[in-house]
Write a protein that holds these residues in place. Structure first.
Motif, PDB file in Angstrom:
ATOM      1  N   ILE A  81       0.836  -1.206   0.000  1.00 33.91           N
ATOM      2  CA  ILE A  81       0.000   0.000   0.000  1.00 33.91           C
ATOM      3  C   ILE A  81       0.868   1.253   0.000  1.00 33.91           C
ATOM      4  CG2 ILE A  81      -1.613   1.368   1.385  1.00 33.91           C
ATOM      5  CD1 ILE A  81      -2.806  -1.349   2.340  1.00 33.91           C
TER       6      ILE A  81
ATOM      7  N   ALA B  76       0.932   3.846  -3.026  1.00 33.84           N
ATOM      8  CA  ALA B  76       0.469   5.213  -2.746  1.00 33.84           C
ATOM      9  C   ALA B  76       1.538   6.214  -3.155  1.00 33.84           C
ATOM     10  CB  ALA B  76       0.122   5.370  -1.267  1.00 33.84           C
TER      11      ALA B  76
ATOM     12  N   VAL C 128      -3.117   0.371  -5.666  1.00 33.31           N
ATOM     13  CA  VAL C 128      -3.403   0.622  -4.248  1.00 33.31           C
ATOM     14  C   VAL C 128      -4.625  -0.196  -3.827  1.00 33.31           C
ATOM     15  CG1 VAL C 128      -4.076   2.340  -2.517  1.00 33.31           C
ATOM     16  CG2 VAL C 128      -2.392   2.944  -4.269  1.00 33.31           C
TER      17      VAL C 128
ATOM     18  N   ALA D 214      -2.210   6.745   4.186  1.00 38.26           N
ATOM     19  CA  ALA D 214      -1.393   5.528   4.128  1.00 38.26           C
ATOM     20  C   ALA D 214      -0.450   5.457   5.323  1.00 38.26           C
ATOM     21  CB  ALA D 214      -0.605   5.473   2.818  1.00 38.26           C
TER      22      ALA D 214
ATOM     23  N   LEU E 246      -8.260   5.998   3.648  1.00 33.46           N
ATOM     24  CA  LEU E 246      -7.390   5.787   2.493  1.00 33.46           C
ATOM     25  C   LEU E 246      -8.202   5.587   1.220  1.00 33.46           C
ATOM     26  CD1 LEU E 246      -4.465   5.244   1.426  1.00 33.46           C
ATOM     27  CD2 LEU E 246      -4.828   2.859   2.044  1.00 33.46           C
TER      28      LEU E 246
END
Length: 199
Positions: free
Chosen positions: A53, A57, A87, A126, A157
């Protein structure tokens, strides 16, 4: 996405299943979960998905800034959409790994407003989720005690992803479809492992 598999039969079955699916025109959260499961050719712990992630990101941030700095439009928007799709893949993987307590929302979040520089807020979200994951790894509390906060930051997120997508004229559904298309192509070319978007 960067996977190997010890059980060859299971690996081949998942590849065949993925390749038999045409690129969808619409895609629900539950359908995307099935896509993510079909790509998971090896089991990883939840912190692996958190690393993914953060990496993806960061790549969204880089594509948004490259688009802005060069005053680009269509192709740059497509790159942003593709990175948001990555993501979503990792967020969904993390959520599936955590179980029902951190189930994905029933529908893709939509941007109600687009804040200034949403890519910055995406990175902040994130980092907050990563902080909860990091603290859970210390094991001074049970993992279950962190799940509610992790789900809250995960939802933030997703909302920030929706805002970045909207700024590029897209929805999270479109980003998810882009991920299906990209990974299906990689399976067809036998290039799932490795690095780089040009695989």
């Amino acid at each position: 996405m960067k996977r190997a598999q010890s059980d060859g039969d299971s690996c081949c079955e998942k590849r065949r299943a993925l390749l038999s699916v045409s690129t969808p025109q619409s895609l629900s959260v539950r359908e995307f979960e099935n896509h993510v499961r079909s790509c998971q050719l090896q089991k990883f712990s939840y912190d692996y998905y958190m690393h993914g992630i953060v990496e993806e990101a960061g790549e969204v941030f880089e594509e948004v800034r490259a688009k802005r700095d060069a005053n680009l439009t269509r192709d740059a928007d497509d790159k942003v959409v593709c990175e948001i799709g990555d993501v979503l893949w990792y967020v969904t993987s993390l959520s599936l790994e955590m179980g029902v307590e951190m189930a994905m929302p029933d529908a893709w979040p939509e941007a109600t407003t687009v804040t200034s520089e949403p890519e910055v807020w995406l990175m902040a979200a994130a980092s907050k989720l990563s902080g909860r994951v990091k603290k859970s790894l210390r094991k001074d509390k049970s993992l279950e005690e962190f799940v509610a906060a992790m789900a809250l930051h995960r939802d933030e997120l997703l909302q920030r992803c929706a805002e970045v997508a909207a700024a590029s004229g897209a929805s999270l559904q479109r980003c998810a479809i882009a991920n299906v298309r990209k990974l299906k192509g990689r399976f067809e070319r036998g290039s799932v492992q490795g690095d780089g978007d040009s695989r």
